[in-house]
Design a protein around this motif. Structure first.
Motif, PDB file in Angstrom:
ATOM      1  N   GLY A  62       0.841  -1.187   0.000  1.00  0.00           N
ATOM      2  CA  GLY A  62       0.000   0.000   0.000  1.00  0.00           C
ATOM      3  C   GLY A  62       0.879   1.242   0.000  1.00  0.00           C
ATOM      4  N   LEU A  63       0.622   2.161  -0.906  1.00  0.00           N
ATOM      5  CA  LEU A  63       1.422   3.376  -1.022  1.00  0.00           C
ATOM      6  C   LEU A  63       0.502   4.575  -1.131  1.00  0.00           C
ATOM      7  CD1 LEU A  63       4.240   4.753  -1.478  1.00  0.00           C
ATOM      8  CD2 LEU A  63       3.792   4.491  -3.938  1.00  0.00           C
ATOM      9  N   CYS A  64       0.718   5.567  -0.270  1.00  0.00           N
ATOM     10  CA  CYS A  64      -0.048   6.807  -0.329  1.00  0.00           C
ATOM     11  C   CYS A  64       0.815   7.920  -0.900  1.00  0.00           C
ATOM     12  CB  CYS A  64      -0.539   7.201   1.063  1.00  0.00           C
ATOM     13  SG  CYS A  64      -1.835   6.120   1.706  1.00  0.00           S
ATOM     14  N   ARG A  65       0.167   8.896  -1.506  1.00  0.00           N
ATOM     15  CA  ARG A  65       0.895  10.059  -1.991  1.00  0.00           C
ATOM     16  C   ARG A  65       1.589  10.731  -0.819  1.00  0.00           C
ATOM     17  NH1 ARG A  65      -2.806  14.197  -4.948  1.00  0.00           N
ATOM     18  NH2 ARG A  65      -2.788  15.185  -2.899  1.00  0.00           N
ATOM     19  N   GLY A  66       2.771  11.256  -1.052  1.00  0.00           N
ATOM     20  CA  GLY A  66       3.638  11.691   0.034  1.00  0.00           C
ATOM     21  C   GLY A  66       3.083  12.770   0.931  1.00  0.00           C
TER      22      GLY A  66
ATOM     23  N   LEU B 243      13.337  15.551 -11.366  1.00  0.00           N
ATOM     24  CA  LEU B 243      12.564  14.975 -10.258  1.00  0.00           C
ATOM     25  C   LEU B 243      12.747  13.464 -10.190  1.00  0.00           C
ATOM     26  CD1 LEU B 243       9.233  17.023 -10.524  1.00  0.00           C
ATOM     27  CD2 LEU B 243      11.092  17.323  -8.882  1.00  0.00           C
ATOM     28  N   ARG B 244      12.918  12.820 -11.335  1.00  0.00           N
ATOM     29  CA  ARG B 244      13.168  11.373 -11.356  1.00  0.00           C
ATOM     30  C   ARG B 244      14.450  11.042 -10.593  1.00  0.00           C
ATOM     31  NH1 ARG B 244      16.507   8.656 -14.829  1.00  0.00           N
ATOM     32  NH2 ARG B 244      16.600  10.480 -16.209  1.00  0.00           N
ATOM     33  N   ASN B 245      15.505  11.767 -10.864  1.00  0.00           N
ATOM     34  CA  ASN B 245      16.774  11.518 -10.172  1.00  0.00           C
ATOM     35  C   ASN B 245      16.641  11.777  -8.673  1.00  0.00           C
ATOM     36  OD1 ASN B 245      18.066  10.883 -12.602  1.00  0.00           O
ATOM     37  ND2 ASN B 245      18.613  13.018 -12.994  1.00  0.00           N
ATOM     38  N   GLN B 246      15.895  12.812  -8.335  1.00  0.00           N
ATOM     39  CA  GLN B 246      15.710  13.150  -6.925  1.00  0.00           C
ATOM     40  C   GLN B 246      14.909  12.079  -6.192  1.00  0.00           C
ATOM     41  OE1 GLN B 246      14.096  17.087  -6.331  1.00  0.00           O
ATOM     42  NE2 GLN B 246      13.537  16.673  -4.195  1.00  0.00           N
TER      43      GLN B 246
ATOM     44  N   LYS C 152      10.365   7.439  -1.685  1.00  0.00           N
ATOM     45  CA  LYS C 152      11.022   7.852  -2.923  1.00  0.00           C
ATOM     46  C   LYS C 152      10.052   8.768  -3.659  1.00  0.00           C
ATOM     47  CE  LYS C 152      14.455   4.261  -3.923  1.00  0.00           C
ATOM     48  NZ  LYS C 152      14.621   3.781  -2.558  1.00  0.00           N
ATOM     49  N   LEU C 153      10.181  10.047  -3.411  1.00  0.00           N
ATOM     50  CA  LEU C 153       9.235  11.032  -3.919  1.00  0.00           C
ATOM     51  C   LEU C 153       9.939  12.356  -4.158  1.00  0.00           C
ATOM     52  CD1 LEU C 153       5.664  11.848  -2.798  1.00  0.00           C
ATOM     53  CD2 LEU C 153       7.399  13.585  -2.428  1.00  0.00           C
ATOM     54  N   ALA C 154       9.473  13.074  -5.167  1.00  0.00           N
ATOM     55  CA  ALA C 154       9.980  14.423  -5.431  1.00  0.00           C
ATOM     56  C   ALA C 154       8.849  15.256  -6.003  1.00  0.00           C
ATOM     57  CB  ALA C 154      11.157  14.391  -6.402  1.00  0.00           C
TER      58      ALA C 154
ATOM     59  N   TYR D 231       2.845  22.432 -11.492  1.00  0.00           N
ATOM     60  CA  TYR D 231       2.981  21.625 -10.283  1.00  0.00           C
ATOM     61  C   TYR D 231       3.210  20.176 -10.711  1.00  0.00           C
ATOM     62  CZ  TYR D 231       0.899  25.721  -8.050  1.00  0.00           C
ATOM     63  OH  TYR D 231       0.640  27.002  -7.617  1.00  0.00           O
ATOM     64  N   THR D 232       4.265  19.566 -10.169  1.00  0.00           N
ATOM     65  CA  THR D 232       4.656  18.232 -10.613  1.00  0.00           C
ATOM     66  C   THR D 232       5.056  17.384  -9.413  1.00  0.00           C
ATOM     67  OG1 THR D 232       5.580  19.294 -12.599  1.00  0.00           O
ATOM     68  CG2 THR D 232       6.094  16.970 -12.252  1.00  0.00           C
ATOM     69  N   LEU D 233       4.668  16.110  -9.462  1.00  0.00           N
ATOM     70  CA  LEU D 233       5.026  15.172  -8.397  1.00  0.00           C
ATOM     71  C   LEU D 233       5.311  13.814  -9.019  1.00  0.00           C
ATOM     72  CD1 LEU D 233       3.468  14.798  -4.905  1.00  0.00           C
ATOM     73  CD2 LEU D 233       3.633  12.765  -6.343  1.00  0.00           C
ATOM     74  N   VAL D 234       6.429  13.191  -8.617  1.00  0.00           N
ATOM     75  CA  VAL D 234       6.785  11.841  -9.063  1.00  0.00           C
ATOM     76  C   VAL D 234       7.034  10.990  -7.827  1.00  0.00           C
ATOM     77  CG1 VAL D 234       7.809  12.782 -11.174  1.00  0.00           C
ATOM     78  CG2 VAL D 234       9.280  12.234  -9.235  1.00  0.00           C
ATOM     79  N   GLN D 235       6.747   9.675  -7.937  1.00  0.00           N
ATOM     80  CA  GLN D 235       6.857   8.810  -6.759  1.00  0.00           C
ATOM     81  C   GLN D 235       7.056   7.361  -7.176  1.00  0.00           C
ATOM     82  OE1 GLN D 235       3.429   9.000  -4.164  1.00  0.00           O
ATOM     83  NE2 GLN D 235       4.611   8.322  -2.392  1.00  0.00           N
TER      84      GLN D 235
END
Length: 334
Positions: free
Chosen positions: A87-91, A171-174, A183-185, A198-202
C-alpha cells in the motif's frame, strides 16, 4: 414597472455570466478518476486457504498506526497460499487519511475482484496491490493507467515538451535517490507563458535507485501516447507514478527519519519513525470546499433574485388595480 423589469433583466444576465465563469474554474480542475484491475493470473475459491490469508493480510495491513510515511508492505501465510500486499499513499497525505484510503480500497477490491489472486487499484491518494507472487523490491511497470487534463497547452509545444521533460528528469533523479521509506519528489515551477507548473513523481520505496529511475522513465514514455499537448496528466504503474498540472494538487511533504538498521522487509511491518506527519492535502480539500460552497451560495442568490423579480412584477400590477378600485369607490361615494 419598466425600470424594475430592466433591473431584473440585468441582474439575471450578470448572474448567468458569473455562473459561466464559475463553471470554467471547476472545469480547469477535473475530478480524478480511479482505476482498478482484477488481473487474470490465477483464481481462488471462497473456502480456500488463500482467501483466508488474503483477508487476514488486508485487514491488518494498515494496523501499525506508528507508520506515518505512507508505505505499507507485508505478507502472510505459507507457500503456495502466501499473499503479498503493498500500500502506497501520496507523500503529502496524512497518516489517518492514508489508512482510510487504503481501507476503502481494500473493501473495493474484495468486492470487485472476489476470486482473483492478484489485483490493484489506483486512487488519487493511494495505491493498493496484492499478489500470490513476491512483489517486494521488484519493479513492475505494467499495467499502465493514464488520465489527462482536457485542456490543451498554449504556446510552442516543442518548447513545452522540452521543459517538461527536463523537469521530470530532474525529479526522477531526486525521487530515485530517496531512502527505503519514501522515494518522492515534487516541484512548483514556471513554465511557458509564465504559467505555474505543479509536478510530483513517486516510486514505491522498496525499489532500488536504478529500478525507480527505470520505472519513471518507462512511465514518462507514455506521455506522447496519451497526453501530448495537454496541460496536465497522471500516469500510474504498479511501482511508480507521476502527475503534473497547472493547478496545485498536493500539499507540503514532511521529511522522514532514516529507518532502523536491524529490521527486514518480509513478514513484518516497516520500521516506525517519530517524525511529524505531513500536513497532507488540506489545501486541496479546502480549495474544493471553498469553490463548491461559493457556487452553492451563488446559485441561492441567483434563485432569490429571480423570485424577487417575479414577485415584484406580479405585485406591481396588483397594487395598481387595487389603487384604481379604491379611487373608484371614493368617486362613487362622493
Amino acid at each position: 414597472m419598466e425600470n424594475i423589469a430592466k433591473v431584473c433583466s440585468r441582474l439575471i444576465f450578470l448572474s448567468v455570466i458569473c455562473l459561466f465563469f464559475a463553471q470554467a474554474i471547476i472545469a480547469d480542475k477535473p475530478d480524478f478518476k480511479y482505476s482498478f484491475g482484477c488481473l487474470d493470473k490465477g483464481d481462488y475459491t471462497s473456502n480456500s486457504t488463500y482467501k483466508a490469508n488474503l483477508n487476514h493480510l488486508l485487514s491488518t495491513l494498515t494496523s501499525n498506526t506508528e507508520i506515518d510515511y505512507g508505505f505499507y508492505n507485508s505478507s502472510y501465510g505459507r507457500d503456495p497460499d502466501k499473499v503479498y500486499a503493498i500500500g502506497l499513499c501520496r507523500g503529502d497525505v496524512k497518516p489517518d487519511e492514508c489508512r482510510s484510503c487504503l481501507y476503502n480500497t481494500t473493501n473495493f477490491l474484495i468486492q470487485h475482484c472476489p476470486n482473483q489472486k492478484e489485483a490493484m487499484r489506483q486512487d488519487e491518494y493511494c495505491i493498493l496491490r496484492y499478489s500470490f507472487c513476491n512483489i517486494f523490491g521488484i519493479m513492475d511497470d505494467d499495467p499502465v493507467y493514464t488520465q489527462h487534463n482536457v485542456n490543451d497547452q498554449s504556446g510552442n509545444l516543442d518548447t513545452y515538451n522540452q521543459d517538461l521533460r527536463t523537469l521530470l528528469d530532474g525529479l526522477r533523479n531526486q525521487a530515485a535517490a530517496g531512502g527505503s521509506l519514501r522515494k518522492l519528489a515534487e516541484a512548483k515551477s514556471t513554465g511557458i507563458n509564465n504559467k505555474t507548473q505543479y509536478t510530483l513523481v513517486q516510486c514505491t520505496p522498496d525499489l532500488s535507485q536504478t529500478d525507480c529511475s527505470d520505472c519513471l522513465l518507462s512511465a514518462f514514455g507514455q506521455i506522447p501516447l496519451c497526453c501530448d499537448g495537454k496541460i496536465g496528466a497522471v500516469i500510474f504503474t504498479p511501482s511508480c507514478n507521476f502527475r503534473y498540472e497547472e493547478h496545485t494538487f498536493f500539499g507540503p511533504v514532511a521529511d522522514v527519519a532514516p529507518p532502523s538498521t536491524n529490521t527486514s522487509v518480509a513478514d513484518i511491518a516497516p520500521p516506525s519513525i517519530n517524525t511529524s506527519a505531513a500536513k497532507g492535502n488540506d489545501g486541496n480539500k479546502s480549495q474544493t470546499v471553498i469553490i463548491v460552497g461559493s457556487i452553492i451560495a451563488f446559485v441561492v442568490v441567483v434563485v432569490l433574485i429571480i423570485i424577487s423579480c417575479i414577485y415584484l412584477r406580479v405585485r406591481k400590477p396588483r397594487e395598481k388595480s387595487e389603487s384604481k378600485l379604491i379611487n373608484w369607490f371614493i368617486v362613487k361615494k362622493v
